[in-house]
Design an enzyme around this catalytic site. Structure first.
Site, short mmCIF file in Angstrom:
data_model
loop_
_atom_site.label_atom_id
_atom_site.label_comp_id
_atom_site.label_asym_id
_atom_site.label_seq_id
_atom_site.Cartn_x
_atom_site.Cartn_y
_atom_site.Cartn_z
CB ILE A 21 -0.88 0.09 1.19
CG1 ILE A 21 -1.87 -1.08 1.19
CG2 ILE A 21 -1.59 1.22 1.36
CD1 ILE A 21 -2.68 -1.43 2.44
CG ASN A 87 1.68 1.96 4.71
OD1 ASN A 87 0.56 1.58 4.56
ND2 ASN A 87 2.96 1.49 3.88
CB SER A 139 -6.06 -3.52 10.90
OG SER A 139 -6.52 -4.91 10.79
CE1 TYR A 152 -1.16 -5.89 11.89
CE2 TYR A 152 -3.25 -6.43 11.68
CZ TYR A 152 -2.29 -5.71 11.10
OH TYR A 152 -2.64 -5.11 10.10
CB VAL A 186 -4.63 -4.56 0.51
CG1 VAL A 186 -4.08 -3.85 -0.77
CG2 VAL A 186 -5.63 -3.60 1.40
CB THR A 188 0.24 -5.89 0.28
OG1 THR A 188 -0.20 -6.67 1.66
CG2 THR A 188 -0.76 -4.87 0.19
#
Length: 259
Positions: A21, A87, A139, A152, A186, A188
């Site tokens: 991203i 980010n 998130s 996380y 996404v 990624t």
């Protein structure tokens, strides 16, 4: 949208700017005429990125998890900084809570949460006052418990609250506004890493593998366009008071018409 002047170009900083991203957002912001400081650990990736895009990309080789690099990042900025995008992020460690070490837990926070406060402190002298905007990548894991993602989930929840405090304090006193964005699932490198996890450590891994097989992952470029619109095409009131969610972009479109 803020206009560039002869003496001060419109400037943004994107951490984790060399892949996923972050890389897509750097490219998107450059395409809209901004000078962008792309912060990442890999000098090789940053050099390649700058060569492929535009002289407006300013590579900054640094690790946001390393306090000794925060000053270096701040000193790389020439002139006022209009937009700061937090980010950079990490998923690890993945596994059940009974096996989670203090060291690994803390390492996750040093990447995902601490820079939102401490790197931002270092950058405060160069953030445009009033007028700067801070956008942090959150998130869905910040809002619901996911087995195997204890570090996380909690670090992203901490990120959310830190951004709310920044908005509550600086939005009023300094005219610096802060918000979070949920980019969705996404396609990624982080998602590739998720799909490689052992189901014993991450019981929901099959769902992420299925999304890849079914081609339902969002593309980094479309998420980057959404994030750029959030940064550039919203009013201060809407920017700081809206829960920006890529999956709700249609419902939020009316708030991004200020370009």
């Amino acid at each position: 949208m803020r206009k560039e002047t002869t003496s001060h170009p419109v400037q943004a900083m994107v951490t984790g700017g060399s892949s996923g991203i972050g890389a897509a957002l750097v490219a998107e912001l450059v395409s809209r005429g901004l000078r962008v400081y792309s912060v990442a650990r890999s000098a090789e990736k940053l050099t390649a990125q700058a060569a492929s895009l535009d002289p407006r990309v300013q590579p900054v080789v640094a690790d946001v998890a390393r306090p000794s690099d925060w000053k270096k990042i701040a000193q790389s900025v020439e002139g006022p900084l209009d937009f700061l995008v937090h980010n950079a992020g990490t998923l690890d460690p993945v596994g059940p809570v009974e096996g989670l070490s203090r060291e690994d837990f803390h390492r996750n926070f040093t990447v995902n949460a601490e820079p939102v406060l401490f790197l931002t402190q270092w950058l405060l002298p160069v953030l445009r006052q009033p007028g700067a905007r801070i956008l942090a990548v959150s998130s869905g894991a910040a809002y619901r418990a996911i087995p195997g993602w204890a570090a996380y989930c909690t670090s992203k929840a901490a990120l959310n609250m830190m951004v709310q405090v920044l908005e509550a304090e600086w939005g009023y006193s300094r005219g610096i506004h802060a918000a979070v964005v949920r980019p969705g699932v996404v396609d990624t490198p982080m998602q590739a890493h998720i799909r490689q996890q052992d189901e014993r450590h991450f019981p929901l891994v099959h769902k992420f593998r299925a999304m890849k097989q079914e081609n339902t992952l969002a593309r980094p470029e479309e998420v980057a366009r959404f994030m750029a619109d959030v940064l550039l095409c919203t009013t201060d009131a809407d920017f700081g008071q809206t829960a920006w969610d890529f999956y709700q972009k249609s419902e939020l479109a009316h708030k991004m018409e200020n370009c």
